[in-house]
Design a protein around this motif. Structure first.
Motif, PDB file in Angstrom:
ATOM      1  N   VAL A   1       0.836  -1.207   0.000  1.00  0.00           N
ATOM      2  CA  VAL A   1       0.000   0.000   0.000  1.00  0.00           C
ATOM      3  C   VAL A   1       0.865   1.248   0.000  1.00  0.00           C
TER       4      VAL A   1
ATOM      5  N   VAL B   1      -6.252   9.304  -1.469  1.00  0.00           N
ATOM      6  CA  VAL B   1      -6.604   9.005  -0.079  1.00  0.00           C
ATOM      7  C   VAL B   1      -7.817   8.086  -0.026  1.00  0.00           C
ATOM      8  N   ALA B   2      -8.729   8.220  -1.001  1.00  0.00           N
ATOM      9  CA  ALA B   2      -9.888   7.327  -1.014  1.00  0.00           C
ATOM     10  C   ALA B   2      -9.460   5.886  -1.238  1.00  0.00           C
ATOM     11  N   VAL B   3      -8.571   5.682  -2.218  1.00  0.00           N
ATOM     12  CA  VAL B   3      -8.103   4.324  -2.499  1.00  0.00           C
ATOM     13  C   VAL B   3      -7.353   3.761  -1.300  1.00  0.00           C
ATOM     14  N   LEU B   4      -6.528   4.621  -0.699  1.00  0.00           N
ATOM     15  CA  LEU B   4      -5.730   4.170   0.441  1.00  0.00           C
ATOM     16  C   LEU B   4      -6.615   3.709   1.589  1.00  0.00           C
ATOM     17  N   ALA B   5      -7.672   4.501   1.874  1.00  0.00           N
ATOM     18  CA  ALA B   5      -8.559   4.133   2.976  1.00  0.00           C
ATOM     19  C   ALA B   5      -9.217   2.791   2.712  1.00  0.00           C
ATOM     20  N   LEU B   6      -9.663   2.602   1.481  1.00  0.00           N
ATOM     21  CA  LEU B   6     -10.329   1.350   1.155  1.00  0.00           C
ATOM     22  C   LEU B   6      -9.373   0.173   1.296  1.00  0.00           C
ATOM     23  N   MET B   7      -8.136   0.358   0.783  1.00  0.00           N
ATOM     24  CA  MET B   7      -7.160  -0.730   0.863  1.00  0.00           C
ATOM     25  C   MET B   7      -6.848  -1.080   2.301  1.00  0.00           C
ATOM     26  N   LEU B   8      -6.683  -0.042   3.148  1.00  0.00           N
ATOM     27  CA  LEU B   8      -6.309  -0.333   4.532  1.00  0.00           C
ATOM     28  C   LEU B   8      -7.455  -1.015   5.269  1.00  0.00           C
ATOM     29  N   SER B   9      -8.697  -0.616   4.955  1.00  0.00           N
ATOM     30  CA  SER B   9      -9.809  -1.322   5.613  1.00  0.00           C
ATOM     31  C   SER B   9      -9.826  -2.786   5.206  1.00  0.00           C
ATOM     32  N   LEU B  10      -9.546  -3.026   3.902  1.00  0.00           N
ATOM     33  CA  LEU B  10      -9.509  -4.427   3.468  1.00  0.00           C
ATOM     34  C   LEU B  10      -8.376  -5.167   4.161  1.00  0.00           C
ATOM     35  N   ILE B  11      -7.251  -4.479   4.371  1.00  0.00           N
ATOM     36  CA  ILE B  11      -6.117  -5.147   5.025  1.00  0.00           C
ATOM     37  C   ILE B  11      -6.473  -5.524   6.460  1.00  0.00           C
TER      38      ILE B  11
ATOM     39  N   ILE C   1      -8.349  11.246  -4.811  1.00  0.00           N
ATOM     40  CA  ILE C   1      -8.517   9.860  -5.240  1.00  0.00           C
ATOM     41  C   ILE C   1      -7.552   8.961  -4.480  1.00  0.00           C
TER      42      ILE C   1
END
Lengths: 118, 523, 118, 157, 83, 90
Positions: A31, A89-99, A87
């Motif tokens: 990430v 920070v949005a992608v990052l937040a989603l990835m970290l929640s999935l992690i 964009i």
């Protein structure tokens, strides 16, 4: 004059990010790699719009003697970069929640161990 | 000016704005009632679909619509965002609207028991807006923004069943892959912007020179969008994501994948159309070769899968290979006027016809897989059997999908595959042989599924399995009837829908002339 | 040309032609023939009697679940004889996110070589 | 994440209004000085994130419900898109800046070149700044809050 | 001249901190390195005459990104163990 | 170094070489060659939109649709995070 150094730095940032994604085993490192690529592309956009000795495209209390088109940097890349940052920070937040969820399910962050799907 | 004219004039913007408005309103509407929310979403999508059809009717008659955001008239240089709808965009938008509508009708009962449904429907509408935006836009950066909307919304929907670890894992893979692809697309856009100081596709297409940086940008765009479209060997995220998402989401994901595919074609034909003579057919051959590899590997992997949805996902990969083969053949001969008239246009109409066939066939099969999962809570092929006794209608729909995907007449898959076989045979017989071989193997794959899921003796553990609810059957019925109609009257479809789309891709100079009237180039 | 006429058009592919309506008519005729042939069959077959029980050389029948050939057992011979292909294919699909990105990089570099140099 | 010590809480509650005012200033003057809805929203959201860190996610979540967050965000987004659609109604096309040149709210056009700042300019842009600002504040803070709250839920298990 | 030196020096620092972010085994330290990279990047944006982007990058990149990275790391695992 | 990493490194280096060459082929830093679109905006932004800040004029007027997309992305991300961390049982 300075040998296009900012452009080289952009490519270097993109390659460092790709290195993190391909050769690092930790999901959070992947990430971080994507964040670094994101920063590289943002820097590239801004660098493209830079004109030597120019000022920001803001007319409020402009320095006197500014030539109107030539004396200002490009406004469009800045607008594009704003979009790109949000964009990112949005992608990052989603990835970290999935992690976080992956860690709950598998108990590990190793990219080789979560490969449940073949 | 009457209402229809007004609607038609503003339709490119409304097609994106109505789902967006619907998505923003859904959290408020879902406070009222679940049923109201479902009806609201269906109505929003119905309105969108009807506007898409209205626009498509006008576009297929030969008018290219341009819509400028924020100003009435076009000024040069183009500083504002343009939507430019030609027949290819309208064709893709029709596919997207059909898939979305079917998916929402299907989700009514399929997803009913889960929590978080207001967010689910919000995301579906956002995905709709993203897909339509990708298909209609005429601006490179706008394309990137909608690409990101599509991928983020799809990622969240893939992870809908968060209690399953594999679904979350698939969503993570999907978001990594798609954000990386989007970043490379953005990098390529920046390369083009730095050279020509333009973001509009038509403007870029008129000034592009195929310099070194343009080649780099072409490679990055094609590779990134091909990865989003699931081309072998960058397809591996696709079976994971398709296999683990709820079936009602998977069918929209099929549409999102096709939107990326549309991006590849738009880049190759319109953006680089004027310079395609300068590269000695290499990009066309690359696409043909990628298509052939995709067909073979996709179908071989499908043969050895034991999970129902994963198997269909691999065959979806193979189907995308057919599209790439057909359109790549056209692109190979693009510079050669005479050969193109003979073979290329046939191959391209085959390829483009196959886009709609592929999305319908694969969509129907995914819906059947979802129905089987809904009834039995089982996805492994090894644990199922004899379901035809309990689920008669689902079985019939599966047979229709089976015949359609493996190109058996009288279903729609046959017509497009026939076009692809005949034209690629004249280019190089090996291509046609590989295509036929993959088609036969697809039939074998789905016969295996048919046998192991629906045939065989009645299994005691599935004694109480009932037929799925009516809304799900209705959704499957819509697609199945479209498949049969397309299969019975392929000539009608090809003349009225596919040919305009092919011509829109070929005549890139028309597309450019809408923005720059003085452009002289192309044929 | 009216819509109805265009429905019955023969669909031409450039070197061949295809008319699904004619094909449907042929299929219907074939089905009719099959039905007539079926009429010649034995009339005294009844469901739910001893007649429907399978005869396995006098051995007792297995349970219904065991009688069904499983999905992964179908085409066993085919996959076994082409084992080396499928093994390699399976090895390719590692389920590892880094490898997915690696394939992307490989394709990009191959395309760079093909498009950039040639 | 639980709350921090009393010193941190006090200092946070002293600093927070200043950050808030700074962010709102950036939002309101977006059409004159560097800034705008996104930048100001990001600043305010970081201020709110500071509150979150100081007081803990449970306390913050108790004050602000998840439902309210999503409704506020919807309202911001709807305001933005309705401003765009009003361009279709009053003007001619989507995103038409229909207020500029009308001399009513924000309707004055400044003279060309270097000017002193006049907040009553730029037509629909300040309104859009406010709508986007609301959306960005709630969106970014919502992301942080939900992630913090959800990861806390695991500690108790 | 001084501007030229800054245009070389700042990208070098950005590359350096991104290398730290990639190579450090402690993920919290890596997250801090990312924050440092964002801060330097926003400085670079400011010097490239993009104050709007600089504010956004400082607010989003340096503050909120670090916050969610730290939240994620705290709820998973701090050290990256390579075997 | 494992076989996979060696293999990866080869292609990685090929890609890096091409990208570095591309960075040298770009226009010299600080002197963009084509400027017509941005010049148009700088000259007209103040009169057309009334905003003194050129970037805001681009963000909300010239490329307002991108900004709508951007706001949508944030909305999507919040909805996504909420859907990921929702309670599974109804």
């Amino acid at each position: 004059m300075i040998f296009n150094f900012p452009f080289i730095a952009v490519i270097a940032l993109i390659l460092i990010g790709l290195y993190a994604i391909i050769f690092r085993k930790n999901l959070i490192k992947m990430v971080i790699g994507i964040t670094i690529i994101q920063s590289g592309v943002n820097l590239f956009l801004i660098t493209l719009g830079y004109r030597e000795g120019a000022v920001a495209p803001i007319f409020t209390s402009l320095p006197s003697g500014t030539e109107i088109p030539q004396g200002m940097v490009f406004p469009i890349p800045q607008a594009l970069t704003l979009t790109s940052i949000v964009i990112g920070v949005a992608v990052l937040a989603l990835m970290l929640s999935l992690i976080i969820h992956i860690y709950r399910h598998y108990g590990t962050l190793d990219v080789r161990k979560i490969g449940g799907e073949k | 000016m009457n209402f229809v004219d007004f609607l038609l004039q503003h339709s490119p913007a409304l097609i994106v704005a109505i789902p967006l408005l619907g998505a923003f309103l859904t959290p408020l509407v879902s406070r009222i009632n679940n049923k109201v929310r479902n009806i609201f979403v269906i109505i929003i999508l119905l309105i969108t679909t009807s506007i898409v059809l209205l626009l498509a009717l006008d576009v297929f008659a030969g008018n290219i619509h341009t819509y400028i955001f924020g100003a009435k008239d076009l000024t040069l240089p183009v500083v504002r965002i343009l939507f430019e709808v030609d027949a290819m965009s309208a064709f893709m938008a029709i596919i997207g609207s059909i898939l979305l509508l079917v998916s929402v009708i299907y989700s009514w009962s399929f997803i009913e028991e889960n929590s978080g449904l207001d967010k689910y429907y919000t995301l579906v509408l956002l995905l709709a807006a993203g897909m339509f935006g990708m298909m209609l836009t005429g601006d490179m950066f706008n394309f990137f923004v909608f690409l990101e909307i599509t991928s983020i919304a799809s990622c969240a929907l893939i992870a809908f069943w968060t209690n399953k670890g594999k679904a979350v894992e698939a969503a993570f893979k999907y978001i990594v892959i798609s954000s990386l692809a989007a970043l490379f697309v953005l990098f390529a856009i920046a390369l083009l912007y730095g050279q020509y100081n333009a973001l509009n596709i038509a403007v870029l297409g008129s000034v592009i020179q195929f310099s070194y940086l343009d080649k780099i940008a072409l490679v990055l765009l094609v590779a990134a969008l091909a990865m989003k479209a699931g081309i072998v060997p960058m397809h591996m995220w696709l079976p994971d994501a398709y296999g683990r998402a709820p079936a009602s989401v998977t069918i929209i994901l099929v549409g999102a994948t096709q939107a990326s595919l549309y991006g590849v074609f738009r880049v190759c034909f319109t953006l680089y159309g004027n310079t395609i003579n300068l590269s000695p057919t290499s990009i066309g051959w690359i696409i043909v070769l990628l298509g052939v590899i995709t067909m073979l590997i996709g179908v071989s992997m499908a043969l050895i899968q034991s999970d129902f949805k994963r198997l269909i996902a691999f065959s979806a990969v193979a189907e995308i290979g057919f599209i790439f083969l057909g359109i790549g053949t056209g692109l190979t001969l693009f510079a050669n006027n005479q050969m193109f008239g003979l073979i290329g246009s046939t191959a391209m109409s085959g390829g483009i016809f196959h886009i709609i066939n592929d999305s319908l066939d694969v969509g129907l099969l995914f819906l059947v897989a979802g129905a089987v999962y809904y009834a039995t809570k089982e996805t492994s092929l090894d644990k199922m059997g004899g379901l035809a006794r309990n689920m008669k209608y689902t079985t019939i729909f599966f047979i229709i999908g089976l015949l359609a995907i493996s190109g058996i007449p009288p279903m729609n898959g046959f017509a497009s595959k026939l076009l692809i076989y005949e034209s690629t045979f004249q280019l190089n017989p090996i291509l046609a042989i590989v295509a036929i071989l993959s088609s036969i193997m697809l039939l074998a794959v789905f016969v295996k599924v048919f046998h192991s899921v629906f045939l065989g003796p009645a299994q005691p553990k599935f004694k109480d399995v009932k037929e799925v609810p009516k809304t799900m059957l209705f959704a499957m019925g819509i697609i199945a009837s479209i498949i049969i109609i397309f299969g019975l009257f392929p000539d009608l479809v090809i003349n009225n829908i596919v040919e305009p789309a092919v011509n829109a891709l070929i005549n890139y100079s028309e597309y450019i002339r809408q923005v720059i009237p003085t452009f002289t180039g192309g044929f | 040309m009216s819509i109805f006429e265009s429905l019955l058009n023969t669909f031409e592919t450039g070197s061949g032609f295809w008319n699904p309506i004619v094909w449907l008519v042929v299929i219907l005729i074939v089905f009719l023939i099959i039905h007539i042939l079926r009429g010649f069959g034995n009339k005294n077959y009844k469901v739910d009697t001893e007649q429907t029980k399978p005869f396995l050389s006098g051995n007792p029948e297995y349970s219904k679940e065991k009688m069904h050939i499983k999905g992964s057992n179908l085409y066993w011979g085919f996959t076994e004889s082409l084992k080396w292909i499928f093994d390699n294919l399976n090895k390719m699909h590692t389920g590892n996110t880094s490898d997915y990105v690696l394939w992307f990089v490989i394709i990009i570099s191959v395309l760079f070589l093909v498009v950039g140099l040639i | 994440m639980n709350g921090m010590s009393r010193i941190v809480k006090t200092i946070t509650s002293i600093v927070f209004p200043f950050i808030m005012i700074f962010g709102l200033y950036i939002i309101a003057h977006g059409h004159l000085t560097p800034g705008g809805g996104f930048q100001g929203g990001a600043v305010v959201a970081s201020g709110c994130a500071m509150i979150l860190v100081a007081y803990g996610s449970v306390w913050t979540m108790g004050k602000i419900k998840e439902k309210n967050l999503s409704i506020l965000e919807s309202i911001g987004a709807i305001c933005f898109i309705i401003l765009a659609i009003l361009g279709l109604g009053f003007g001619t096309v989507f995103f038409k800046n229909f207020l500029v040149g009308s001399n009513i709210i924000f309707g004055i056009v400044p003279s060309f070149g270097s000017t002193i700042s006049n907040i009553n300019t730029a037509g629909v842009i300040p309104l859009m700044n406010f709508a986007v600002g609301l959306k960005v504040i709630v969106g970014l803070f919502g992301i942080v809050l939900i992630m913090a709250y959800a990861s806390r839920r695991r500690d108790n298990k | 001249m001084i501007l030229d030196i800054i245009h070389i020096l700042l990208p070098l620092l950005i590359i350096g901190s991104s290398l730290f972010a990639v190579l450090l085994k402690d993920l919290i330290a890596a997250a801090i390195a990312v924050a440092a990279m964002s801060l330097l990047l926003s400085l670079e944006f400011f010097i490239l005459q993009a104050p709007d982007v600089a504010i956004a990058e400082a607010g989003i990149g340096a503050c909120l990104t670090t916050a969610i990275l730290v939240i994620a790391i705290k709820s998973t695992k701090r050290m990256e163990d390579e075997k | 170094m494992s076989k996979r990493n060696l293999f990866a490194l080869i292609f990685f280096v090929i890609m890096a070489v091409f990208l570095f060459i591309s960075s040298l082929m770009m226009h010299p830093f600080g002197n963009p060659e084509e400027t017509n679109m941005d010049d148009e905006i700088i000259e007209n932004a103040q009169i057309e939109t009334g905003a003194n800040n050129g970037v805001t004029a681009v963000v909300f007027d010239y490329r307002g649709f991108d900004t709508l997309g951007e706001a949508t992305i944030l909305f999507t991300a919040v909805a996504g995070v909420m859907i990921i961390f929702r309670r599974m049982n109804k």
